[in-house]
Motif scaffolding. Structure first.
Motif, short mmCIF file in Angstrom:
data_model
loop_
_atom_site.label_atom_id
_atom_site.label_comp_id
_atom_site.label_asym_id
_atom_site.label_seq_id
_atom_site.Cartn_x
_atom_site.Cartn_y
_atom_site.Cartn_z
N ASP A 276 4.91 30.77 -47.33
CA ASP A 276 6.32 30.78 -46.91
C ASP A 276 6.97 32.04 -47.48
OD1 ASP A 276 8.91 30.25 -46.18
OD2 ASP A 276 9.18 28.54 -47.55
N SER A 277 6.83 33.13 -46.77
CA SER A 277 7.25 34.43 -47.30
C SER A 277 8.74 34.51 -47.61
CB SER A 277 6.87 35.55 -46.32
OG SER A 277 5.46 35.65 -46.20
N ASP A 278 9.58 33.84 -46.79
CA ASP A 278 11.03 33.94 -47.03
C ASP A 278 11.57 32.76 -47.83
OD1 ASP A 278 10.94 31.97 -45.14
OD2 ASP A 278 11.98 33.09 -43.57
N GLY A 279 10.69 31.79 -48.18
CA GLY A 279 11.11 30.71 -49.07
C GLY A 279 12.08 29.71 -48.46
N ASP A 280 12.05 29.53 -47.15
CA ASP A 280 12.99 28.59 -46.52
C ASP A 280 12.38 27.22 -46.26
OD1 ASP A 280 11.28 29.19 -44.47
OD2 ASP A 280 12.81 29.93 -43.07
N GLY A 281 11.15 27.00 -46.75
CA GLY A 281 10.51 25.70 -46.57
C GLY A 281 9.74 25.56 -45.28
N ILE A 282 9.67 26.64 -44.50
CA ILE A 282 8.93 26.63 -43.23
C ILE A 282 7.78 27.62 -43.35
CG2 ILE A 282 9.07 26.85 -40.73
CD1 ILE A 282 12.13 26.67 -41.00
N LYS A 283 6.58 27.19 -43.04
CA LYS A 283 5.43 28.09 -43.14
C LYS A 283 5.57 29.25 -42.16
CE LYS A 283 1.99 24.74 -44.79
NZ LYS A 283 0.68 24.10 -44.52
N ASP A 284 5.01 30.39 -42.56
CA ASP A 284 5.15 31.61 -41.75
C ASP A 284 4.64 31.42 -40.32
OD1 ASP A 284 6.15 32.81 -43.99
OD2 ASP A 284 4.30 33.87 -44.51
N GLY A 285 3.48 30.78 -40.16
CA GLY A 285 2.92 30.58 -38.83
C GLY A 285 3.82 29.72 -37.96
N ILE A 286 4.44 28.70 -38.55
CA ILE A 286 5.36 27.83 -37.80
C ILE A 286 6.56 28.66 -37.33
CG2 ILE A 286 6.88 25.84 -37.97
CD1 ILE A 286 3.96 25.06 -37.98
N GLU A 287 7.07 29.51 -38.20
CA GLU A 287 8.24 30.33 -37.84
C GLU A 287 7.92 31.24 -36.66
OE1 GLU A 287 11.26 31.52 -40.26
OE2 GLU A 287 10.37 30.93 -42.17
N VAL A 288 6.76 31.88 -36.70
CA VAL A 288 6.39 32.77 -35.60
C VAL A 288 6.25 31.99 -34.30
CG1 VAL A 288 4.61 34.33 -34.74
CG2 VAL A 288 5.31 34.45 -37.13
N ARG A 289 5.62 30.81 -34.37
CA ARG A 289 5.44 29.99 -33.17
C ARG A 289 6.79 29.51 -32.62
NH1 ARG A 289 0.41 27.83 -32.22
NH2 ARG A 289 1.29 25.90 -31.46
N ALA A 290 7.75 29.32 -33.52
CA ALA A 290 9.07 28.83 -33.11
C ALA A 290 10.00 29.97 -32.68
CB ALA A 290 9.72 28.06 -34.25
N GLY A 291 9.51 31.22 -32.78
CA GLY A 291 10.34 32.36 -32.41
C GLY A 291 11.29 32.78 -33.51
N LEU A 292 11.02 32.37 -34.75
CA LEU A 292 11.86 32.73 -35.89
C LEU A 292 11.27 33.94 -36.61
CD1 LEU A 292 12.48 29.12 -37.29
CD2 LEU A 292 14.02 30.48 -35.84
N ASP A 293 12.08 34.49 -37.51
CA ASP A 293 11.64 35.62 -38.33
C ASP A 293 11.15 35.07 -39.66
OD1 ASP A 293 11.26 37.85 -39.86
OD2 ASP A 293 13.24 38.73 -39.49
N PRO A 294 9.84 35.18 -39.97
CA PRO A 294 9.32 34.61 -41.21
C PRO A 294 9.78 35.35 -42.46
CG PRO A 294 7.62 35.88 -40.10
CD PRO A 294 8.79 35.82 -39.17
N LEU A 295 10.55 36.44 -42.27
CA LEU A 295 11.06 37.21 -43.41
C LEU A 295 12.57 37.05 -43.56
CD1 LEU A 295 8.96 40.47 -42.92
CD2 LEU A 295 8.58 38.65 -44.58
N SER A 296 13.15 36.09 -42.80
CA SER A 296 14.60 35.89 -42.86
C SER A 296 14.92 34.41 -42.96
CB SER A 296 15.27 36.49 -41.62
OG SER A 296 16.64 36.16 -41.57
#
Length: 758
Positions: free
Chosen positions: A117-137
């Protein structure tokens, strides 16, 4: 003289001196004895400590030391081992942090491959990318925290779809199609069972399942009777979830609220009654056996492929019959193009076995082969009386149909569903229509087993019976079932393993590869009576009393019963110098009986030695034959010969869904898999050992956890490799999975070797 009275009286010391000397001697002796005992006690304690440390060290010498090829890519993640080492990412896992992004994808995204979880928001990086989110924000859209946003996601599968609503974690949800015979055998079930799983849950979902109107009509299932059910694998019970039927689109839709589980479409009127029939154990099994000329020797048919000249197909059928109790009725038929029923449904085992063995006297058929006709006629054998019962066809063939007799795959599947019959197909040899057999099995809820050679057939029945029972087992022995058995070869270490553990030889520091290879082929009944390889390695069982058809466990070697199998019995732990040596008497005796000395590095702190002498049976000399027996010599030579095949043949590492499917396809044939487990220690040293994969299981509640049973000749009992899968983001957008494995609290890679003795 006047002072004499003040003088000391005269004393006679002639007797006192010996007493004093004796007392002093006794005291000195006592002191000496006490001193000796103290020294002896210290020495014994030192020896005990040295022996203890050696016994902790010695088993690790059976692990093969591995060097890292910096240019290779062990985990197939697109990054070389050298670069992974420099970047401190895993050499054996494509997704080091298990976040759903491979290490190479993390480099492209700019995320940390060692932080899920690179940005520490409780969402794994891969999940963020799949959801269209920025894993660094933390706030990808600039307005709402990523962790608080609600999403919708649709997942389609073979017979429907599910639309999920919830937080971002729904992009890690999976839908898996299960192969459960208890469900496939239920006459009230209209679709395969599908398992919906979402870590963290979801708010709600809309589950849509499609149905075949033609099947519904044939089965007499009306739209008013259709429901979506949740299946409980523990009790094998069905719970109605309800559902709205759309007869125009042939769908049934229901709403779920945060509910994981196994779901299917079925008939409310039939499903519970059929489940009760299944649990009663009553079953009808029709075995259809190909008896075409290609099974027979060339003396019978010159063009024969000689796929089963020893009638292993009959042993397979007989084992199948005798392994099940009298609640099961069997019918037996032989076919080519012609179809001959040899026994109607009967639960008298003697009648059925006689029918099986009568195939020997039928002689080969030369009128071609028709799998389609055999199945249609076999299905006709199930009447109205069996329609509400559990029904199975087991078809074994070694050829491609020369005449389909006008029948098609839809004809077979339609009649099978109408008769409530599950079809399990077995192919033997290479000239096979695998697609047809696979389609017939999967379309009717059964499984397809491609067998390369007849020797494997005899043990296949146990794998098929396990599949028929869903084989839900208790892996951790806590009294609660926890795993589905997906594939089980039937290899039992207590029966099919060795009566002794791994050992060393003059030529090899460990013989686990040779032992595992021989155990696999012994189990398959494919060990030749004699063999001579191109590399001059050879063995022969001629002249021995070993029966290659008996379980390997029954082979007891005199060599392995000697005290020289355990170094603690013969090492002199008072050895001086830099080498821990064999006691002189053991060195002489062992050499006369075909044993040899090898040197191992031994640099344990405080031991004081740099090397240790180890005694090993020298199977390259004939002394073993004369000192022990021809049996010992034959087995030891065979192990050594197989060991010479180490790292030959092709192999594949288990990193992706494709790799796991290869494991499944091999285990489905009843063949255990020779596998190298590779791992790295904290100090950077790398090791491997060879084991045998014997069964694949899956966690009952979590489809992302698999358990692989292994046979390890270095251990006293079987153990388990736990494998976890992670849903991976791919550039194509198509779902894939990466796999990581753990064994004995170590992260390991699995490389499966497809090596054969030629």
């Amino acid at each position: 003289m006047a002072n004499r009275r003040y003088s000391a009286p005269a004393v006679d010391t002639s007797k006192a001196k010996p007493v004093i000397i004796a007392a002093a001697g006794a005291a000195a002796a006592a002191i000496g004895i006490l001193g000796y005992l103290a020294v002896k006690a210290n020495e014994d304690n030192r020896v005990a400590a040295l022996k203890y440390n050696f016994n902790r060290y010695y088993p690790t010498t059976y692990n093969t030391v591995e060097s890292i090829d910096g240019d290779a890519d062990y985990d197939a993640d697109g990054i070389t081992n050298a670069d992974e080492t420099a970047g401190k990412t895993s050499l054996i896992s494509a997704d080091t942090d298990g976040d759903g992004l491979t290490d190479s994808a993390e480099l492209l995204c700019g995320t940390d491959p060692n932080n899920a979880d690179s940005d520490g928001d409780g969402i794994k990086d891969g999940i963020e990318v799949r959801a269209g989110l920025d894993p660094l924000s933390l706030i990808s859209d600039g307005h709402t925290k990523d962790a608080e946003r609600t999403f919708t996601r649709e997942i389609t599968f073979d017979e429907g779809s599910v639309t999920l609503t919830g937080l971002a974690n729904i992009f890690g949800a999976t839908v898996d199609k299960l192969s459960l015979n208890s469900v496939a055998a239920n006459a009230g079930v209209m679709t395969a069972p599908y398992e919906l799983h979402c870590d963290g849950g979801f708010e709600k979902s809309l589950l849509k399942m499609d149905y075949d109107p033609d099947f519904a009509q044939v089965a007499g299932i009306t739209s008013e009777d259709m429901r979506i059910f949740k299946f409980d694998p523990y009790s094998k019970s069905y719970y109605e979830v309800s559902g709205v039927v759309n007869t125009d689109e042939h769908t049934v839709i229901c709403e779920l609220f945060g509910e994981d589980g196994v779901f299917l479409l079925g008939s409310k009127r039939v499903i519970h009654k059929a489940a009760e029939a299944y649990q009663s154990g009553q079953m009808n099994i029709s075995i259809l056996i190909d008896n075409s000329g290609s099974m027979y020797p060339k003396s019978v048919l010159p063009s024969s492929e000689e796929n089963d000249v020893d009638f292993k197909r009959l042993s397979f059928a007989q084992n199948f019959v005798t392994a099940l109790d009298n609640t099961v009725k069997f019918s037996i038929s032989a076919f080519t193009y012609d179809f001959k029923t040899l026994c109607e449904f009967d639960n008298d085992k003697s009648h059925v076995v006689t029918a099986v063995q009568s195939i020997r006297s039928l002689g080969a058929g030369f009128d071609g082969t028709s799998v389609e006709r055999a199945l249609m006629l076999g299905l006709e054998g199930f009447g109205e009386a069996t329609q509400s019962e559990r029904n199975v066809i087991v078809l074994l063939t070694d050829g491609i149909s020369t005449d389909a007799a006008g029948y098609t795959l839809p004809d077979i599947v339609s009649l099978a569903k109408a008769k409530n019959v599950t079809i399990m197909t077995v192919s033997l040899g290479e000239n096979i229509d695998r697609d047809l057999l696979r389609s017939i099995a999967s379309s009717t809820g059964g499984q397809y087993y491609p067998i390369s050679e007849a020797n494997i057939l005899e043990g296949l029945y146990s794998t098929m019976i396990a599949s028929m029972d869903d084989d839900i087992v208790d892996d951790d022995f806590d009294g609660v079932p926890d795993s589905y058995t997906l594939y089980d070869t039937g290899f039992d270490p207590d029966m099919n393993g060795y009566s002794f553990n791994n050992f060393k030889s003059k030529e090899s520091g460990t013989l686990d590869f040779g032992m595992i290879m021989l155990a696999r082929d012994w189990f398959r009944n494919s060990v030749p009576n004699s063999y001579e390889g191109a590399d001059k390695h050879s063995f022969s069982f001629e002249g021995s009393t070993i029966s290659l058809t008996e379980p390997l466990r029954k082979v007891i070697l005199q060599t392995m019963q000697t005290p020289w199998m355990k170094p603690e019995n013969y090492l002199n732990f008072l050895s001086s110098g830099e080498t821990l040596k064999v006691k002189s008497e053991d060195a002489a005796d062992s050499q006369q009986k075909g044993w040899a000395k090898i040197n191992l590095d031994y640099d344990e702190p405080g031991a004081g030695w740099k090397k240790a002498e180890i005694l090993v049976p020298d199977h390259t000399v004939s002394t073993i034959r004369t000192a022990y027996s021809e049996n010992d010599y034959a087995i030891l030579r065979a192990i050594h010969c197989y060991n010479a095949l180490r790292d030959t043949g092709t192999s594949f590492s288990v990193n992706s869904e494709k790799d796991l499917n290869r494991i499944k396809s091999i285990l489905a044939t009843g063949t255990p898999i020779v596998t190298k487990m590779y791992w790295a220690e904290d100090d950077g040293s790398c090791f491997s050992r060879i084991v045998l994969l014997t069964a694949l299981r899956r966690d009952l509640d979590d489809p992302n956890i698999f358990r692989i049973k292994i046979y390890d000749v270095n251990a006293e009992s079987s153990s388990t490799v736990v494998m976890n899968r992670t849903l991976e983001y791919t550039a194509s957008g198509k779902d894939d999975f990466s796999y990581t494995a753990k064994w004995d609290n170590k992260s390991v890679s699995l490389s499966c070797w497809l090596t054969e003795l030629h």
